[in-house]
Design a protein around this motif. Structure first.
Motif, PDB file in Angstrom:
ATOM      1  N   ALA A 218       0.979  -1.307   0.078  1.00 47.81           N
ATOM      2  CA  ALA A 218       0.096  -0.073   0.045  1.00 47.81           C
ATOM      3  C   ALA A 218       0.950   1.253  -0.103  1.00 47.81           C
ATOM      4  CB  ALA A 218      -0.940   0.155   1.243  1.00 47.81           C
ATOM      5  N   ALA A 219       0.795   2.208  -0.740  1.00 44.89           N
ATOM      6  CA  ALA A 219       1.494   3.411  -0.967  1.00 44.89           C
ATOM      7  C   ALA A 219       0.420   4.844  -0.950  1.00 44.89           C
ATOM      8  CB  ALA A 219       2.170   3.304  -2.248  1.00 44.89           C
ATOM      9  N   THR A 220       1.402   5.690  -0.739  1.00 44.18           N
ATOM     10  CA  THR A 220       0.815   6.975  -0.865  1.00 44.18           C
ATOM     11  C   THR A 220       1.887   8.135  -1.116  1.00 44.18           C
ATOM     12  OG1 THR A 220      -0.643   8.583  -0.092  1.00 44.18           O
ATOM     13  CG2 THR A 220       0.882   7.698   1.607  1.00 44.18           C
ATOM     14  N   GLU A 221       1.738   9.038  -1.697  1.00 47.86           N
ATOM     15  CA  GLU A 221       2.890  10.155  -1.973  1.00 47.86           C
ATOM     16  C   GLU A 221       2.442  11.408  -1.153  1.00 47.86           C
ATOM     17  OE1 GLU A 221       4.126  10.396  -5.966  1.00 47.86           O
ATOM     18  OE2 GLU A 221       3.645   8.366  -6.288  1.00 47.86           O
ATOM     19  N   ALA A 222       3.613  12.133  -1.020  1.00 44.93           N
ATOM     20  CA  ALA A 222       3.516  13.458  -0.431  1.00 44.93           C
ATOM     21  C   ALA A 222       4.535  14.473  -0.737  1.00 44.93           C
ATOM     22  CB  ALA A 222       3.703  13.430   1.171  1.00 44.93           C
ATOM     23  N   ARG A 223       4.488  15.525  -0.852  1.00 44.83           N
ATOM     24  CA  ARG A 223       5.614  16.485  -1.497  1.00 44.83           C
ATOM     25  C   ARG A 223       6.121  17.123  -0.016  1.00 44.83           C
ATOM     26  NH1 ARG A 223       6.467  17.034  -6.632  1.00 44.83           N
ATOM     27  NH2 ARG A 223       4.853  16.079  -7.695  1.00 44.83           N
ATOM     28  N   GLY A 224       7.325  17.784  -0.430  1.00 41.79           N
ATOM     29  CA  GLY A 224       7.938  18.500   0.694  1.00 41.79           C
ATOM     30  C   GLY A 224       9.270  17.894   1.470  1.00 41.79           C
ATOM     31  N   PRO A 225       9.763  18.540   2.274  1.00 39.45           N
ATOM     32  CA  PRO A 225      10.921  18.130   2.838  1.00 39.45           C
ATOM     33  C   PRO A 225      10.711  16.496   3.421  1.00 39.45           C
ATOM     34  CG  PRO A 225      10.605  19.787   4.188  1.00 39.45           C
ATOM     35  CD  PRO A 225       9.378  19.668   3.062  1.00 39.45           C
ATOM     36  N   ARG A 226      11.770  15.681   3.119  1.00 37.61           N
ATOM     37  CA  ARG A 226      11.723  14.299   3.276  1.00 37.61           C
ATOM     38  C   ARG A 226      11.047  13.637   4.890  1.00 37.61           C
ATOM     39  NH1 ARG A 226      14.282   9.853   5.696  1.00 37.61           N
ATOM     40  NH2 ARG A 226      15.893  11.748   6.635  1.00 37.61           N
ATOM     41  N   ASP A 227      11.671  14.142   5.561  1.00 39.10           N
ATOM     42  CA  ASP A 227      11.040  13.758   7.277  1.00 39.10           C
ATOM     43  C   ASP A 227       9.623  14.059   7.070  1.00 39.10           C
ATOM     44  OD1 ASP A 227      13.234  12.611   8.085  1.00 39.10           O
ATOM     45  OD2 ASP A 227      14.017  14.234   9.180  1.00 39.10           O
ATOM     46  N   ALA A 228       9.041  15.190   6.788  1.00 39.49           N
ATOM     47  CA  ALA A 228       7.625  15.958   6.946  1.00 39.49           C
ATOM     48  C   ALA A 228       6.840  15.095   5.953  1.00 39.49           C
ATOM     49  CB  ALA A 228       7.636  17.161   6.569  1.00 39.49           C
ATOM     50  N   ALA A 229       7.267  14.805   4.614  1.00 37.08           N
ATOM     51  CA  ALA A 229       6.674  14.013   3.656  1.00 37.08           C
ATOM     52  C   ALA A 229       6.418  12.669   4.298  1.00 37.08           C
ATOM     53  CB  ALA A 229       7.377  14.077   2.295  1.00 37.08           C
ATOM     54  N   LEU A 230       7.285  11.886   4.620  1.00 40.69           N
ATOM     55  CA  LEU A 230       7.376  10.658   4.999  1.00 40.69           C
ATOM     56  C   LEU A 230       6.642  10.415   6.453  1.00 40.69           C
ATOM     57  CD1 LEU A 230      10.887   9.210   4.313  1.00 40.69           C
ATOM     58  CD2 LEU A 230       8.875   9.225   2.828  1.00 40.69           C
ATOM     59  N   LYS A 231       6.335  11.354   7.143  1.00 43.82           N
ATOM     60  CA  LYS A 231       5.470  11.289   8.254  1.00 43.82           C
ATOM     61  C   LYS A 231       4.038  11.329   8.007  1.00 43.82           C
ATOM     62  CE  LYS A 231       4.594  13.494  12.708  1.00 43.82           C
ATOM     63  NZ  LYS A 231       5.061  14.545  13.896  1.00 43.82           N
ATOM     64  N   ARG A 232       3.752  12.359   6.980  1.00 46.60           N
ATOM     65  CA  ARG A 232       2.509  12.379   6.435  1.00 46.60           C
ATOM     66  C   ARG A 232       1.904  11.392   5.698  1.00 46.60           C
ATOM     67  NH1 ARG A 232       4.029  17.491   4.825  1.00 46.60           N
ATOM     68  NH2 ARG A 232       4.303  16.836   2.577  1.00 46.60           N
ATOM     69  N   GLY A 233       2.886  10.613   5.080  1.00 47.03           N
ATOM     70  CA  GLY A 233       2.598   9.136   4.276  1.00 47.03           C
ATOM     71  C   GLY A 233       2.374   8.175   5.322  1.00 47.03           C
ATOM     72  N   PHE A 234       3.530   8.146   6.242  1.00 46.60           N
ATOM     73  CA  PHE A 234       3.288   7.041   7.222  1.00 46.60           C
ATOM     74  C   PHE A 234       1.914   7.155   7.980  1.00 46.60           C
ATOM     75  CE2 PHE A 234       3.362   5.076  11.380  1.00 46.60           C
ATOM     76  CZ  PHE A 234       4.263   4.097  11.393  1.00 46.60           C
ATOM     77  N   THR A 235       1.536   8.383   8.374  1.00 46.96           N
ATOM     78  CA  THR A 235       0.220   8.564   9.044  1.00 46.96           C
ATOM     79  C   THR A 235      -1.041   7.990   8.040  1.00 46.96           C
ATOM     80  OG1 THR A 235       0.957  10.219  10.310  1.00 46.96           O
ATOM     81  CG2 THR A 235      -1.356  10.324   9.998  1.00 46.96           C
ATOM     82  N   ILE A 236      -0.938   8.545   6.874  1.00 48.97           N
ATOM     83  CA  ILE A 236      -2.073   7.952   5.982  1.00 48.97           C
ATOM     84  C   ILE A 236      -2.211   6.429   5.869  1.00 48.97           C
ATOM     85  CG2 ILE A 236      -2.823   8.041   3.674  1.00 48.97           C
ATOM     86  CD1 ILE A 236      -1.490  10.862   3.628  1.00 48.97           C
TER      87      ILE A 236
ATOM     88  N   PRO B 256      -9.003  -4.806   2.278  1.00 46.41           N
ATOM     89  CA  PRO B 256     -10.089  -3.649   2.250  1.00 46.41           C
ATOM     90  C   PRO B 256      -9.691  -2.600   1.101  1.00 46.41           C
ATOM     91  CG  PRO B 256      -9.154  -3.835   4.389  1.00 46.41           C
ATOM     92  CD  PRO B 256      -8.431  -4.663   3.590  1.00 46.41           C
ATOM     93  N   ALA B 257     -10.736  -2.058   0.517  1.00 47.58           N
ATOM     94  CA  ALA B 257     -10.608  -1.111  -0.449  1.00 47.58           C
ATOM     95  C   ALA B 257      -9.872   0.111   0.152  1.00 47.58           C
ATOM     96  CB  ALA B 257     -12.078  -0.514  -0.769  1.00 47.58           C
ATOM     97  N   ALA B 258      -8.934   0.611  -0.420  1.00 42.16           N
ATOM     98  CA  ALA B 258      -8.175   1.839   0.095  1.00 42.16           C
ATOM     99  C   ALA B 258      -8.801   3.159  -0.146  1.00 42.16           C
ATOM    100  CB  ALA B 258      -6.987   1.728  -0.399  1.00 42.16           C
TER     101      ALA B 258
END
Length: 192
Positions: free
Chosen positions: A49-67, A114-116
């Motif tokens: 399961a994957a998602t993408e986010a923009r911005g600085p690496r740490d902040a983008a990965l934190k958003r992606g992890f939360t999602i 489950p449907a994402a």
């Protein structure tokens, strides 16, 4: 005496939490070659399961992890929880955006999941051969770049053709103390 007992209980509770946090299931792979910290591995097909986010690496990965965590722990959808696997995979750049991926449990087909919700893509990933370098600590941008450079140099020395961007693999909870953390840089090897 009570303060000492409270501190001891807190220390024991922390130790149990850290031990459990380090015991997440991991995908199996076949070790092809090991040379110090470097390895060549073969992974079977996986569902992610994957998602993408923009911005600085740490902040983008934190958003992606939360999602993704909200998806597997049934916070953004109905149904049962999905077991957490390690590692969490990340790749990308500040220009293109950062992709965060969770590996789904072994034996779970894409159709079983489950449907994402919007913003998450569930995909079948083919078997692959990767080069890996493992290292401890908190993986900052400089550490990841240095390990990627060392891995690419090793691949060049060994004449292993590689393809694509490096991936970062994080095996531990963010609360795990730095010296106890396990991180890896992975590079997919060409099958040509």
């Amino acid at each position: 005496m009570a303060a000492g007992t409270g501190g001891l209980l807190a220390a024991i509770g922390t130790a149990i939490f850290l031990w459990r946090a380090s015991k997440a299931d991991q995908p199996d792979y076949k070790l092809i070659e090991r040379d110090g910290d470097f390895e060549i591995r073969e992974y079977p097909a996986q569902v992610t399961a994957a998602t993408e986010a923009r911005g600085p690496r740490d902040a983008a990965l934190k958003r992606g992890f939360t999602i993704l965590a909200d998806y597997i722990f049934a916070k953004s959808r109905n149904g049962e929880k999905i077991a957490m696997m390690a590692p969490v995979l990340a790749d990308g750049s500040s220009k293109s955006g950062w992709r965060t991926r969770f590996i789904m449990p072994v034996g779970k087909a894409r159709a079983d999941l489950p449907a994402a919700p919007a913003g998450i893509t569930v995909a079948n990933e083919p078997p692959r051969r990767v080069a890996a370098v493992r290292f401890p600590g908190r993986a900052g941008d400089a550490d990841l770049a240095a390990k990627e450079g060392a891995l690419r140099s090793w691949l060049q020395l060994k004449a292993f053709p590689s393809e694509g961007l490096a991936e970062h693999a994080f095996y531990n909870s963010p609360v795990m103390p730095g010296p106890l953390r396990r991180n890896e840089v992975l590079i997919t090897l060409s099958t040509r």
